[in-house]
Design an enzyme around this catalytic site. Structure first.
Site, mmCIF file in Angstrom:
data_model
loop_
_atom_site.group_PDB
_atom_site.id
_atom_site.type_symbol
_atom_site.label_atom_id
_atom_site.label_comp_id
_atom_site.label_asym_id
_atom_site.label_seq_id
_atom_site.Cartn_x
_atom_site.Cartn_y
_atom_site.Cartn_z
ATOM 1 N N HIS A 221 -4.000 -5.769 1.742
ATOM 2 C CA HIS A 221 -3.658 -6.131 3.110
ATOM 3 C C HIS A 221 -4.438 -7.433 3.540
ATOM 4 O O HIS A 221 -4.543 -8.357 2.812
ATOM 5 C CB HIS A 221 -4.387 -4.953 4.059
ATOM 6 C CG HIS A 221 -3.881 -3.647 3.543
ATOM 7 N ND1 HIS A 221 -2.608 -3.077 3.996
ATOM 8 C CD2 HIS A 221 -4.519 -2.524 2.799
ATOM 9 C CE1 HIS A 221 -2.622 -1.979 3.600
ATOM 10 N NE2 HIS A 221 -3.230 -1.567 2.922
ATOM 11 N N CYS B 22 0.582 -1.071 0.141
ATOM 12 C CA CYS B 22 -0.008 -0.016 -0.110
ATOM 13 C C CYS B 22 0.734 1.441 0.034
ATOM 14 O O CYS B 22 1.528 1.679 -0.943
ATOM 15 C CB CYS B 22 -0.889 0.054 1.294
ATOM 16 S SG CYS B 22 -2.354 1.183 0.985
#
Length: 257
Positions: A209, A112
Site C-alpha cells: 500500500h 492486497c
C-alpha cells in the site's frame, strides 16, 4: 514484463491534454476494495498520463456493473474479508473476460485483498474459503498476526520498490509463479520465503500500500507504457520530473517498521 522508460527530469511545456489519445483506466471494486487509500494509484496513473498529453477516462467497476472490457489499465485495491466476500461472486462472473484480457497483455495492478483473489483461493483464519480467479498460481491462508510496516523490495525489472504492508494473509506461491520482487526489508508474502507479490504476464499483484504508485513512478510508468504500447503501438514514454517521488522514497525507506 517489459521495463518502462526510466524517469528523468523533463524540459519544456507539457503536451496538450488529449493530443496523444485517450486511455481508459478501470478501477476494480472501489466500493468494497479501497480502504487503504489505494485510490491514489488511480490518481497517479491519471496524472502521469495527462502530463504526457493523454486524456483519461476513469470507470469505477463494482459488482453487477457491465464489465468495461475495453479498458486499457485495470487497478484494484485492498479490503477487509467482508469486502472480499462481496466481490468474490462477481469476480467469478467476469473471470473469462479477465483471463482473456490477461492473455491479450492488458496491464493490471491488484493490491492486497484483490491480489489474494487473483490467486486460486483464500482460506480465512475462521476457516471460510474464498475462491479466486487463478490469474496467479498462489494460495493464501489467514495468519494469527498482522504483518505491518514499511517494506523495501527489489524487482528484477523495475528496481527498488517501496511501500507499506498491512495484512494477516500468508500467501504461498506455486513452484513456477514469478514473484513481483524479493524482500530487502519487511515481511512480504508470508514472512518466510523472501518473496513479495506475484507477476503473470502484465499483471502485478502485491501487498504494498502507501499508496504504491505515487512513490514508485517506475511501476506506474511500466503500467502506462504497457497500455500505450497495446493501444497505440508507441514504444517510449516522455520522461517526467520525479524529484518529489524520489524524496518520498528516501523517507519511507529510512523509517523503521
Amino acid at each position: 514484463m517489459t521495463t518502462a522508460t526510466p524517469n528523468l527530469p523533463a524540459a519544456g511545456a507539457e503536451p496538450e491534454l488529449g493530443g496523444q489519445g485517450e486511455i481508459h483506466l478501470v478501477q476494480l471494486y472501489p466500493r468494497d476494495m479501497n480502504i487503504y487509500g489505494d485510490w491514489g494509484n488511480t490518481l497517479t496513473l491519471k496524472r502521469r498520463l495527462e502530463r504526457r498529453g493523454y486524456s483519461v477516462r476513469v470507470t469505477d467497476y463494482n459488482p453487477g456493473d457491465s464489465f468495461p472490457g475495453d479498458g486499457d489499465i485495470f487497478v484494484g485495491g485492498g479490503g477487509q474479508d467482508s469486502g472480499q466476500f462481496r466481490v468474490m461472486e462477481d469476480l467469478q462472473r467476469i473471470k473469462p473476460l479477465l483471463l482473456e484480457l490477461v492473455q491479450d497483455g492488458a496491464p493490471m495492478l491488484a493490491i492486497c485483498g484483490l491480489y489474494q483473489l487473483f490467486g486460486h483461493r483464500f482460506r480465512t483464519i475462521g476457516g471460510e474459503t474464498l475462491t479466486g480467479v487463478g490469474i496467479f498460481d498462489l494460495e493464501t491462508v489467514g495468519g494469527p498476526e498482522r504483518l505491518i510496516g514499511n517494506i523495501v523490495t527489489e524487482s528484477p525489472d523495475l528496481g527498488t520498490v517501496i511501500g507499506y504492508e498491512n495484512h494477516s494473509g500468508l500467501t504461498h506461491l506455486g513452484a513456477g509463479q514469478e514473484p513481483f520482487g524479493r524482500v530487502i526489508s519487511g515481511a512480504g508474502n508470508d514472512g518466510q520465503d523472501g518473496t513479495e507479490g506475484a507477476v503473470t504476464r502484465e499483471v502485478i499483484g502485491t501487498y504494498l500500500h502507501g499508496s504504491l504508485l505515487p512513490k514508485n513512478p517506475a511501476v506506474a510508468d511500466h503500467l502506462i507504457a504497457t497500455a500505450v504500447r497495446r493501444r497505440y503501438a508507441h514504444e517510449t514514454l516522455e520522461p517526467l520530473n520525479d524529484l518529489l517521488a524520489e524524496k518520498a522514497r528516501e523517507v519511507a525507506a529510512s523509517r523503521p517498521r
